[in-house]
Design an enzyme around this catalytic site. Sequence first.
Site: not given
Length: 644
Positions: A343, A362, A346, A348, A458
């Site tokens: 993403g 993550k 970064g 995962v 979010d």
Amino acid sequence: MCPGRLSIFIFISLFSLVVDVQLLLSEAADGNEFSDCSNREHYCGGRRYDLYYPFWVPSSPDYCGHPGFEVTCNDANTTLLNKFNQKNFVLRNIDPSNQIMQVMDPSFYGSCPRDFANYTLDPSLVSYSTQDVNLTFFANCSTTDTKQYRNLRNITCLPSEAGYTSFYSLPSDKWVPPLEVWEKCRSIATIPIDKELEKLLSSDSVNFPFVVNSGFSLKWEVGNWCMACTNSGGVCGFRKGSTNAETCYCSHATSVGGKCVPTRETKHLKKTAIGIVGGTVALVTACCIVICCYYLIYRKKSLNNDQNVENFLKKHGSLAPKRYKYSDVKKITESFCNKLGQGGYGSVFKGTLIDGRLVAVKVLSDSKGNGEDFFNEIASTGRSSHVNIVNLLGFCSEGSKRALIYEYMCNGSLDKLICSKEPKTTLRWEKLYQIAIGIARGLEYLHRGCNTRIVHFDIKPHNILLDEDFRPKISDFGLSKLCFRKDSILSMEGTRGTVGYIAPEVFCRNFGVVSSKSDIYSYGMMVLEMAGGRENIPLDVQDTSETYFPFSIYKHLDHSGGLQAYGATAETEEVVRKMILVGLWCIQTMPQNRPSITKVIEMLEGSIDDLQVPPKPNLSFPSSEPIMDISSCCSHDGCSSAVH
């Protein structure tokens, strides 16, 4: 790179450069070597030999050839290779074009050989040629019965003595003398012979002394450097004690890179080399300055980050999750070998703790500023302990390396379930319904259950993870805000969230204040997406207002059976209608018109008869009326049009 290592690197680079230039511009002393090594004629017994490198004669300096290839003429007018492989050999012939010489063991010359010995060659000097085959000799053997072995031949020039005899074995790839032959012989040796003579031995047309006196072939190797030297008008030589033993001697010229270059060209080459050296030194210096500046900036950033971590741990005390070293993170993820996703934040990776628990690690890319998103997520998740909130097990912060360690969710994120092509059966609708309730309970805990209330900012399918029982857990608190006031009203600069799920008041303050109701809007959009609202926008829609997909849902609510477009059946229509109505109430334009998260749970778990169809949001209007220009709000104070 630390300053100490940087200094060593610079020194080695400059030293290597100086050495390379020195070798490039190495000159012959005064041309004497060229004249000393130019005469290659050698006479022995009235025969002329033209000796080329690596051969040389004692009358010329030893630097004219390789130390292992000295050629002399003895009293018997025989040309010898002196102490070649610790033994003198008779030199029969030299073929410089193919780099092959024919030699013979002088101990065999003119008589039947009695002393047998294996030859040991120095592979750095010579090797056997393809014309050679091995012949094995058995001497002084306590048996005379060789007839039973057709590959054995008696050496007739050596008479039997006291019952002992000698013989040789014909070369063969398939036949090997039996063990009893090897055990009954006192001396055994293998020497090479010419392949053509081996054929004659098999037919008994030649005798044994003739074969061994004919010798064998050896091949030497001279690299392309000697050919390049010769083609440029030089002669090849060997300089003892030099790091570059093979060298090229020139006449009225300079040896540059193993070739003879006219002096006038050498001057130009020297200027070019000096320019290269100067330019390289300047480039290395500039690189060093850049590296040093980068190191200082990186060091300052690392110190600031370490200080931020210490301040964070001191501020949150026991509420802060466990801190891991970066080396521990690499062990947990087996050097990041199992990637789960990627993403903007970064990557995962799947990992395993020492106690065997599976985790999702993550690894964040470089955060902006002082890593506000990183510490937001640690602070928010670290304060949370709820069945519908993902459990943060630890974190890592070393310089620019930052990672968060979460419990592993084997069923991935909600967006994969929503996008699944699986038919919406009764069982699947019930699963989606329970997921919607679980998410609402997680939000209720964040908004009301914590001592410090948290607004997520979010909420979207990608940030909802599902465990093995498809129980939802809210994750990714990078954009969250902590609120210490009971009314959860926040003062914010800028906009945060994901386009399509952002509440109107977040990007334009004229719609109202930013609060926990902003999460309610995002939740409502997500529930409508779970119900399939976004999938049911007609492809031929021309009206701009219809692209706001909740408006198309109202059309299906107005008549009976309209929810069949969402995959609803008679058994599931109540669940689908309930999810859609709750979602529409949550996305009301004005925050005060949206229900609280506690009310949302009551609506989901209550009777469908208690739910009314909410009014359409006032974000835009039907095609007969002008669409509201949201950008006009941004001329007022407190509004930001940026979307992160």
